[in-house]
Write an enzyme that holds these catalytic residues in place. Sequence first.
Site, PDB file in Angstrom:
ATOM      1  N   PHE A   1       0.924  -1.181  -0.242  1.00 23.63           N
ATOM      2  CA  PHE A   1       0.034  -0.122   0.087  1.00 23.63           C
ATOM      3  C   PHE A   1       0.966   1.413  -0.080  1.00 23.63           C
ATOM      4  CE2 PHE A   1      -2.456   3.204   2.711  1.00 23.63           C
ATOM      5  CZ  PHE A   1      -3.665   3.158   2.206  1.00 23.63           C
TER       6      PHE A   1
ATOM      7  N   ALA B   1       4.591  13.830   1.605  1.00 26.31           N
ATOM      8  CA  ALA B   1       3.334  13.751   1.711  1.00 26.31           C
ATOM      9  C   ALA B   1       3.473  12.504   2.724  1.00 26.31           C
ATOM     10  CB  ALA B   1       2.819  13.400   0.270  1.00 26.31           C
TER      11      ALA B   1
ATOM     12  N   SER C   1       1.642  12.561   6.516  1.00 27.34           N
ATOM     13  CA  SER C   1       0.704  13.212   7.269  1.00 27.34           C
ATOM     14  C   SER C   1      -0.752  13.775   6.356  1.00 27.34           C
ATOM     15  CB  SER C   1       0.504  13.682   8.517  1.00 27.34           C
ATOM     16  OG  SER C   1       1.318  12.876   9.605  1.00 27.34           O
TER      17      SER C   1
ATOM     18  N   ILE D   1      10.034  -1.896  35.550  1.00 35.23           N
ATOM     19  CA  ILE D   1       9.975  -3.225  36.318  1.00 35.23           C
ATOM     20  C   ILE D   1      11.185  -4.152  36.463  1.00 35.23           C
ATOM     21  CG2 ILE D   1       8.604  -5.275  36.922  1.00 35.23           C
ATOM     22  CD1 ILE D   1       6.001  -3.410  36.154  1.00 35.23           C
ATOM     23  N   HIS D   2      11.654  -4.428  35.038  1.00 34.78           N
ATOM     24  CA  HIS D   2      12.487  -5.233  34.904  1.00 34.78           C
ATOM     25  C   HIS D   2      14.015  -4.755  35.304  1.00 34.78           C
ATOM     26  CE1 HIS D   2      10.154  -7.809  32.409  1.00 34.78           C
ATOM     27  NE2 HIS D   2      11.091  -8.673  32.278  1.00 34.78           N
TER      28      HIS D   2
ATOM     29  N   GLU E   1       0.178   4.724   9.803  1.00 35.27           N
ATOM     30  CA  GLU E   1      -1.246   4.713   9.588  1.00 35.27           C
ATOM     31  C   GLU E   1      -1.803   6.133  10.334  1.00 35.27           C
ATOM     32  OE1 GLU E   1      -3.598   1.193   8.869  1.00 35.27           O
ATOM     33  OE2 GLU E   1      -1.682   0.249   8.633  1.00 35.27           O
TER      34      GLU E   1
ATOM     35  N   GLU F   1      -0.701  12.829  16.629  1.00 34.25           N
ATOM     36  CA  GLU F   1      -1.293  14.187  16.371  1.00 34.25           C
ATOM     37  C   GLU F   1      -2.470  14.227  15.341  1.00 34.25           C
ATOM     38  OE1 GLU F   1       2.674  14.081  18.333  1.00 34.25           O
ATOM     39  OE2 GLU F   1       1.872  13.241  16.412  1.00 34.25           O
TER      40      GLU F   1
END
Length: 391
Positions: free
Chosen positions: A123, A130, A132, A348-349, A374, A378
């Site tokens: 796609f 070009a 957003s 946490i790790h 995609e 914003e």
Amino acid sequence: MNFELSDEQRAVRELCRDFASEVVAPAAEGLDREHRFPYDIVRQMGRMGLFGLPFPEEHGGAGGDFLSYCIAVEEIGRADSGVGITLEAAVSLGASPIHDFGTEEQKRELLPDLLAGHKLWAFGLTEPEAGSDAGATQTRAELRDGEWVVNGAKQFITNSGTDITAGVTITAVTGKSGSGEGARRGEISALLVPSRAPGYHVLEAYRKLGWHSSDTHPLAFDDCRIPEENLLGKRGGGYGQFLHTLTGGRIAIAALSVGLAQACLDAALSYANERRAFGRTIAQFQAIQFKLADMATEVELARLITYRAASAYMAASRSTGEVRKLAAMAKLYASETSKRAADQAVQIHGGYGFIEDYPVARYWRDVKINEIGEGTSEVQRMLIAREIGAG
């Protein structure tokens, strides 16, 4: 209001969860380290019918629904986001525009191999100038003697350079159109460009932060010639077609984000229950419990808005404002939830979270693109604001 999955949807979830656990997860670290495309896994997903899941049987699909497909993306993405995006892009961005807008001849020619996973279709919307601003398309296609002659470039194209890539659907300016906004972007049409077409060039693969098992290339078109009948849908309808395609794609990216967020929670919870400090597991410390509780709550909320958007998408005959709003909300919230979950899982790790031997390091690298691809966060906020009547 029913929050329960159907028997068929639960069956898809269990099938994909088992496959992800037994096949995808064990291969994920190696695929990531070697930057290797998962051809064997793609073949297996094809045999399982995952590429054809939301399409009708008459075109070679499995006859399932869109939510089932999103559940499949979620479960595969839970094991490896790179494999998950391969499935998502092949279905939402590759096969769906052909199914939704193609002629019967185009569907008969292309869909059987795509829905079986034998071939992939890409796609091509984003360009160097070009992204957003999709209306700023610079790629041009001129009709000459029964052929479209295409010149331009597309970038960040998933599934565009594999050994089984059959082609790409692109937007191109095919003439002038109207006044105002229409004149600014020109007449934009969608074209089906086979990978074997003369003048079709796959450029060097990107060096990416994450998604190392996914294929991503820029494409260039140099007097690329394709038959006139490779126009997809109506001439000048490409812009609207791609906006419709992105609506479904954003919901699927939300599902991918939910899967990754769940993987972060799973890993963090398991580690916290095993790692000991000061004579007890760190899961017994309130500071860690609060992190895990917040993660679990946000994951569940992200799943709910994603399933809600998927259900609305299925119920609508077209991409309505309400569906676009829900798709944007799902994509925005789920992608940002997955980013927060990855941050907390690494935290946490501790030091081990910074080591590639632990999957949370890969999750942290993979997750950032979910807020970009995609439609950035914003852009999603702009779409939501527009649909709720702000401004």
